[in-house]
Design a protein around this motif. Structure first.
Motif, mmCIF file in Angstrom:
data_model
loop_
_atom_site.group_PDB
_atom_site.id
_atom_site.type_symbol
_atom_site.label_atom_id
_atom_site.label_comp_id
_atom_site.label_asym_id
_atom_site.label_seq_id
_atom_site.Cartn_x
_atom_site.Cartn_y
_atom_site.Cartn_z
ATOM 1 N N THR A 95 17.640 10.119 -1.383
ATOM 2 C CA THR A 95 17.109 10.597 -0.094
ATOM 3 C C THR A 95 15.950 11.559 -0.323
ATOM 4 N N ASN A 96 15.042 11.601 0.649
ATOM 5 C CA ASN A 96 13.918 12.536 0.542
ATOM 6 C C ASN A 96 14.329 13.935 0.985
ATOM 7 N N LEU A 97 15.460 14.075 1.683
ATOM 8 C CA LEU A 97 15.805 15.377 2.260
ATOM 9 C C LEU A 97 16.489 16.300 1.257
ATOM 10 N N ASP B 25 18.153 8.947 6.630
ATOM 11 C CA ASP B 25 17.126 8.050 6.096
ATOM 12 C C ASP B 25 15.754 8.514 6.596
ATOM 13 N N TYR B 26 14.709 7.924 6.039
ATOM 14 C CA TYR B 26 13.347 8.413 6.301
ATOM 15 C C TYR B 26 12.949 8.157 7.754
ATOM 16 N N GLY B 27 12.349 9.160 8.369
ATOM 17 C CA GLY B 27 12.005 9.102 9.790
ATOM 18 C C GLY B 27 11.253 7.841 10.205
ATOM 19 N N ARG B 28 10.228 7.467 9.441
ATOM 20 C CA ARG B 28 9.424 6.306 9.841
ATOM 21 C C ARG B 28 10.250 5.021 9.798
ATOM 22 N N MET B 29 11.161 4.959 8.836
ATOM 23 C CA MET B 29 11.974 3.759 8.715
ATOM 24 C C MET B 29 12.993 3.697 9.873
ATOM 25 N N LEU B 30 13.497 4.863 10.270
ATOM 26 C CA LEU B 30 14.401 4.907 11.429
ATOM 27 C C LEU B 30 13.613 4.555 12.699
ATOM 28 N N THR C 194 9.359 0.631 -2.588
ATOM 29 C CA THR C 194 9.079 1.923 -3.225
ATOM 30 C C THR C 194 7.605 2.310 -3.091
ATOM 31 N N SER C 195 7.354 3.592 -3.217
ATOM 32 C CA SER C 195 5.975 4.093 -3.335
ATOM 33 C C SER C 195 5.655 4.147 -4.821
ATOM 34 N N LEU C 196 4.377 3.990 -5.149
ATOM 35 C CA LEU C 196 3.968 4.188 -6.547
ATOM 36 C C LEU C 196 3.108 5.441 -6.679
ATOM 37 N N HIS C 197 2.680 5.992 -5.514
ATOM 38 C CA HIS C 197 1.888 7.235 -5.545
ATOM 39 C C HIS C 197 2.785 8.467 -5.566
ATOM 40 N N LYS C 198 4.086 8.246 -5.689
ATOM 41 C CA LYS C 198 4.972 9.395 -5.890
ATOM 42 C C LYS C 198 5.248 9.475 -7.403
ATOM 43 N N TRP C 199 6.409 9.006 -7.835
ATOM 44 C CA TRP C 199 6.863 9.324 -9.188
ATOM 45 C C TRP C 199 6.186 8.527 -10.288
ATOM 46 N N VAL D 192 19.621 1.575 3.260
ATOM 47 C CA VAL D 192 20.070 2.824 2.627
ATOM 48 C C VAL D 192 19.023 3.323 1.633
ATOM 49 N N CYS D 193 18.938 4.642 1.538
ATOM 50 C CA CYS D 193 18.039 5.237 0.540
ATOM 51 C C CYS D 193 18.667 5.139 -0.851
ATOM 52 N N HIS D 194 17.860 4.829 -1.845
ATOM 53 C CA HIS D 194 18.343 4.917 -3.221
ATOM 54 C C HIS D 194 18.525 6.403 -3.554
ATOM 55 N N ARG E 154 0.809 -1.226 0.000
ATOM 56 C CA ARG E 154 0.000 0.000 0.000
ATOM 57 C C ARG E 154 0.838 1.268 0.000
ATOM 58 N N ASN E 155 2.115 1.126 0.235
ATOM 59 C CA ASN E 155 3.032 2.281 0.216
ATOM 60 C C ASN E 155 4.454 1.770 0.457
ATOM 61 N N ALA E 156 5.403 2.679 0.446
ATOM 62 C CA ALA E 156 6.798 2.280 0.682
ATOM 63 C C ALA E 156 7.016 1.898 2.134
ATOM 64 N N SER E 157 6.307 2.565 3.049
ATOM 65 C CA SER E 157 6.484 2.250 4.475
ATOM 66 C C SER E 157 6.176 0.777 4.721
ATOM 67 N N GLU E 158 5.039 0.333 4.185
ATOM 68 C CA GLU E 158 4.651 -1.063 4.393
ATOM 69 C C GLU E 158 5.687 -2.000 3.759
ATOM 70 N N VAL F 14 16.974 -1.530 0.423
ATOM 71 C CA VAL F 14 17.082 -0.240 -0.259
ATOM 72 C C VAL F 14 15.722 0.460 -0.224
ATOM 73 N N ASP F 15 15.760 1.692 0.299
ATOM 74 C CA ASP F 15 14.552 2.520 0.346
ATOM 75 C C ASP F 15 14.500 3.323 -0.955
ATOM 76 N N GLY F 16 13.648 2.834 -1.861
ATOM 77 C CA GLY F 16 13.538 3.497 -3.168
ATOM 78 C C GLY F 16 12.233 4.265 -3.294
ATOM 79 N N ALA F 17 11.742 4.800 -2.171
ATOM 80 C CA ALA F 17 10.438 5.495 -2.189
ATOM 81 C C ALA F 17 10.371 6.541 -3.302
ATOM 82 N N HIS F 18 11.492 7.236 -3.529
ATOM 83 C CA HIS F 18 11.502 8.321 -4.519
ATOM 84 C C HIS F 18 12.166 7.935 -5.841
ATOM 85 N N ALA F 19 12.524 6.676 -5.989
ATOM 86 C CA ALA F 19 13.352 6.322 -7.148
ATOM 87 C C ALA F 19 12.551 5.802 -8.336
HETATM 88 C C1 PLP Z 1 12.768 8.149 1.682
HETATM 89 C C2 PLP Z 1 11.372 7.738 2.010
HETATM 90 N N1 PLP Z 1 11.149 6.495 2.439
HETATM 91 C C3 PLP Z 1 9.912 6.053 2.729
HETATM 92 C C4 PLP Z 1 8.832 6.883 2.606
HETATM 93 C C5 PLP Z 1 7.460 6.369 2.950
HETATM 94 O O1 PLP Z 1 6.693 6.340 1.801
HETATM 95 P P1 PLP Z 1 5.118 6.080 1.875
HETATM 96 O O2 PLP Z 1 4.521 7.359 2.331
HETATM 97 O O3 PLP Z 1 4.756 5.694 0.491
HETATM 98 O O4 PLP Z 1 4.908 4.995 2.846
HETATM 99 C C6 PLP Z 1 9.008 8.184 2.179
HETATM 100 C C7 PLP Z 1 7.861 9.103 2.047
HETATM 101 O O5 PLP Z 1 7.957 10.251 1.742
HETATM 102 C C8 PLP Z 1 10.311 8.634 1.874
HETATM 103 O O6 PLP Z 1 10.534 9.876 1.460
#
Ligand code: PLP
Length: 427
Positions: free
Chosen positions: A211-213, A156-161, A259-264, A207-209, A129-133, A236-241
């Motif tokens: 980074t979101n920052l 790295d992404y806050g939720r993943m940390l 990865t997320s699919l509701h991003k790119w 590691v992020c593919h 349902r998203n990259a977090s899951e 590999v966190d490819g949420a934005h890749a």
């Molecule tokens: C680097 C990174 N990882 C994970 C996520 C989580 O993605 P999602 O909101 O699709 O769960 C994000 C969301 O912005 C992100 O930027």
């Protein structure tokens, strides 16, 4: 003459297919635009406004605001959103039949399409349902003993940390977060930072593919090679890749990719996927338990109870839209838009760009600071005075506004933002 409204009115419930036909015009226009630029290289097309005008028209946006936060989640093109609504309408007729019997089995077509686009085997790809899951399946599904170490970065992404921190508290694992400057001095420097932090107890590198920052694209293959040689698993966190720049998962040599699919990719909100290397499916526990007989089946990660089929099935339409542009053209346009605003502001004495402008190290995401002005104030003023949405990033080591245009962003929107930033930097 039969007007569109009268046609829909007179055809009543049988209008679903007709509706689709009306809206699919978006896709044929993109195909036509693609034919017009056939043979041109992506860098030339990146600056072809006639081509991008067609893409911009494929969305139903609120153009009274300038949305430069496409890193959060993105609007879908009209055809994708129509597919989503159509599948919801179909589901609602008799969900136990239309959703479960008719729509749900077609998730296999989506899996096939995604695996082909992502460069992996279809039996290695679970739709989430998203990259977090996706990432949490890997993070929480790997067996780790007290004292085992996980290595990641403090960007790295806050939720993943947070997910790893929970395992620190619950399972007494050790989490090591390396720091790195923005932009990093080189890709080699990043690889060395990971290499130096590895210990005999390191079991996982996360590691992020990209980074979101600041949008830095990491040298993932090199990091995965080092890990693999030492028997360390890689997530590999490819949420934005995915859908942002070209790559094939199989070339990265990682064990897990989320990865997320509701991003790119511009798929409906609530879509993502998880890649699990074939030999890691069996030893990885799903987040929501599945029958033991499914232990070696990638679909065990999709056992999430009742959920809409519409969201994941409409990914198929997003793939068609995406492929209509093509990843090389898309990436070239993203860099073109990013460079257009950065070129206008980078000479300003108070402006500091935190994103690497070296080739292959970034895409659309650019993070910029006005020195001497608090970043939330910058993003607040951008919104109040110009109705521009940009995300304030405040990290303990730096800060800046994160700017993420997308394929629908116009040059006028980019220039308005650049002008606004200059005005603020000179104030
Ligand atoms: C680097 C990174 N990882 C994970 C996520 C989580 O993605 P999602 O909101 O699709 O769960 C994000 C969301 O912005 C992100 O930027």
């Amino acid at each position: 003459m039969l007007t569109r409204r009268r046609f829909l009115h007179t055809t009543g419930t049988a209008s679903v297919a007709a509706l689709a036909a009306f809206h699919n015009d978006g896709l044929s226009r993109i195909e036509a635009a693609g034919r017009r630029v056939e043979g041109a290289v992506p860098n030339e097309i990146a600056a072809d406004e006639t081509y991008w005008r067609e893409i911009q028209q494929a969305f139903t946006l609120d153009r009274t605001i300038i949305n430069l936060n496409n890193g959060g989640c993105c609007p879908s093109p009209r055809v994708v959103h129509e597919a989503l609504k159509r599948y919801l309408d179909i589901s609602n007729q008799a969900p136990v039949y239309h959703m479960w019997q008719v729509l749900e089995p077609n998730i296999e077509s989506v899996r096939r399409g995604l695996a082909k686009e992502a460069g992996c085997e279809l039996e290695e790809l679970a739709i989430t349902r998203n990259a977090s899951e996706a990432l949490q399946i890997a993070q929480l599904g790997i067996d780790l003993a007290p004292g085992d170490e996980v290595l990641t970065t403090n960007q790295d992404y806050g939720r993943m940390l947070d997910t790893w921190e929970q395992r620190v508290r619950r399972d007494r694992i050790v989490l090591t977060k390396i720091s790195f400057p923005v932009p990093p001095p080189s890709q080699r420097d990043l690889v060395e930072r990971f290499e130096k932090a590895i210990t005999p107890r390191t079991k996982v590198i996360h590691v992020c593919h990209i980074t979101n920052l600041t949008g830095h694209i990491f040298p993932v293959r090199q990091i995965c090679d080092i890990a693999r040689a030492r028997g360390i698993l890689t997530i590999v966190d490819g949420a934005h890749a995915f859908g942002h720049f070209p790559f094939a998962i199989r070339d990265l040599q990682c064990d897990y990719y989320g990865t997320s699919l509701h991003k790119w990719l511009l798929a409906p909100i609530g879509t993502g996927f998880l890649y699990v290397r074939a030999d890691r499916i069996q030893p990885t526990w799903p987040l929501q338990p599945a029958a033991g007989s499914r232990a070696a089946n990638i679909r065990k990660f999709e056992e999430i109870g009742t959920h809409p089929a519409a969201n994941h099935n409409a990914i198929a339409e997003a793939l068609v839209f995406h492929q209509g542009i093509g990843i090389e053209r898309r990436y070239a346009r993203m860099i073109y838009l990013r460079n257009r605003w950065i070129d206008q502001v980078k000479q300003e004495p108070r402006i500091k760009v935190h994103t690497s402008l070296r080739e292959g190290e970034a895409g659309a995401i650019g993070t910029v600071q006005i020195v001497g002005m608090k970043t939330p104030e910058v993003s607040g003023k951008l919104w109040e005075r110009w109705r521009i949405i940009a995300t304030p990033i405040v990290h303990p080591e730096y800060e800046g506004v994160r700017v993420t245009p997308n394929v629908y962003t116009t040059l006028d929107e980019i220039d308005t933002f650049a002008g606004a930033l200059k005005t603020l930097a000179r104030s």
